[in-house]
Design a protein around this motif. Sequence first.
Motif: not given
Lengths: 405, 405
Positions: A397-398, A400-401, A403
């Motif tokens: 999550i870190s 891709n959220a 980026y």
Amino acid sequence: MSEISPLALPFPELPPIAGVELRVARAGYKDWGRCDLTLALLAEGTTVAGVTTKSRCPSPEVEWCRAALTLGHARALVVNAGNSNAFTGSRGREAVEAIAARVAQSLECQPSDVFVASTGVIGVPLPIDKAEAGIDAALVAPVADWLDATNAIGTTDTFPKAAMTQAIVGGRTVTLVGIIKGSGMIAPDMATMLGFIFTDAAVKPAVLQAMLERANAETFSCITVDGDTSTSDTVLAFATGQGDPLTSREGADADAFQIALTDLCRQLAHGVIRDGEGASKFIEIRVDGAESDESARIIGLSIANSPLVKTAIAGEDANWGRVVMAVGKAGQPADRDKLSISFGGVEVARDGSGVPGYDETPVAAHLKGSDVAIGVGLGLGDGQATIWTCDLTHGYISINADYRS
Amino acid sequence: MSEISPLALPFPELPPIAGVELRVARAGYKDWGRCDLTLALLAEGTTVAGVTTKSRCPSPEVEWCRAALTLGHARALVVNAGNSNAFTGSRGREAVEAIAARVAQSLECQPSDVFVASTGVIGVPLPIDKAEAGIDAALVAPVADWLDATNAIGTTDTFPKAAMTQAIVGGRTVTLVGIIKGSGMIAPDMATMLGFIFTDAAVKPAVLQAMLERANAETFSCITVDGDTSTSDTVLAFATGQGDPLTSREGADADAFQIALTDLCRQLAHGVIRDGEGASKFIEIRVDGAESDESARIIGLSIANSPLVKTAIAGEDANWGRVVMAVGKAGQPADRDKLSISFGGVEVARDGSGVPGYDETPVAAHLKGSDVAIGVGLGLGDGQATIWTCDLTHGYISINADYRS
């Protein structure tokens, strides 16, 4: 680069491959002060095979490679990192043509002998001026090694991934080296990332193609990080050998080469999973007793792509109910009352219900490790498949959220 | 209950439905000191329709309901929360039979008039003693209201979800009330959760079934939280009306009822998405120009289930490249160079590449809101679909990696 994956392996010792000369340069596709253009110069007579994404929205690089693969010969490979050039209309196509033309002019070969692959953000045309300057720099750069090239093709990768195998073909030892990049947007049903394989064996293009497809079916097509399929996935295999080529898929020489090629692809595929975005566990899912191998593969992928299974493994929870759920949703023949499930070889469910009082101690210990094995028995037929994936964690999550495109 | 979803809606005002009497009790399926058994007593002559999971590993409750639905009549509904009773072999089946027998004995009806649904952990047989004691307590409990019943059927739900619609049928106003539970393990292709609809209309079973299937196709089958399909998904609709029933799907009365039923189902389906595990954004995906409606639906679901699209929305990033990726991987007819994508009605990509210099301000503002609209135009035909989902956040990982079976 982000923090290195806890599942990372050390970079292997890799010998040079006769007929392959590597160069790297800074094209500056992103503002990152590292080499991001890789050029592999290949001996005259090099044959090539490839598998590419099944995406209906492929990049112009993929279309270029598909056309060039029909000819079966290669003199160079250019890899751009930081910009995938996908979904960029005619401008993207022009960039690929310009790259191939520039290299072909220097090598005095056909543009179709130049293979191009790009990886990175979608939707931004690859800047032709940067690509051309990068190629010019690479052409006069000192020879690079495998580690240089592997680092230069990476994007969100947290460690460089490569592998080597050997085989005895025609009485002599041939060597295969592969380098690969990939971490997210990894799904099977295609090549699933950028991978490049070089061998000093001599292999006829059609034979190399058939062998690569077979290796791909058992390796790259059996991995998934997030079920998301890139627009740029490409695996190319280059054979630089000059002697009598392998001209058949039959016989001891062909068998030896196929085994070495498949083994190489499996190592590379595992490397991608070990660098899966946010991965903390390497998961192997073995499905047997399915009605067919393809049915087993679909069921295995349903489990591997289930967010609930992946988060359960992240939580070190032997939640086999979620595996039942994922088998049930796969849409493949399954008989609830014949189904069995194991973790680390310990059967936890059998014949349609939990195994009463199974020993939880070895299962809990297994799930605390970094490599987790899930076994599923359908009890219907002889179909089987092995699928590899990673868990789903806060790290995913870190990455891709946060980026930004 | 976890922290209430930021997308929660207030519980609506709901009138009683003639012929429906609700009771709740503490069966104690989990150690949680709340009501977890719901009993709905239905007037004689009540008709019933239902849709159930397409999982190949359904719960015994699902199998029970499927068999009972063939008869089309209902006198009671029992819902157990905290234990799904799925994948529990013959012991699970016995529990369902015991529940139906207990209620049937009290009501002096057939066991097949008693519908049973259970939700919660998979793989633990529902304890028959607790179920029977809960039923006995419910039978003598005071009448409960809709909020009591909605709370009693919930598990990981963070807020109670219900809706009401009305229609004029045969010159009189009929009312439909629905309650629903669901938050994770939500995937389309079926009912995707437990939902119960009650109406004082009189409708022939076959007509009610056809209408529910039609409503389901446009609502419950168009939502997804995580692509994971429950073994227990069930939606049942009960019609208690005593007068001349609707006997046809044609005509003004049928149209009015269908519209009200579909609207009710849509509200309930949206409630589930608004309570999606970890959700911070409600996402509507409209696909048009596909080769068929079914093709549009598959493409929409590919986008809605893409972890990369979902995390991009969580990060408020207009990363349309990931939408291109998800269209491309759907395996449906798509022409990259005809594809267009919009966020909040602003076109950001068109004809195979980004819209140069599109105004990012309204797009960024739209993505900061709690409701996000993604539009995809295929440019191929007339097929369209609307899909609803939520974003993928750290909250989903926390809920599912920490949850223990």
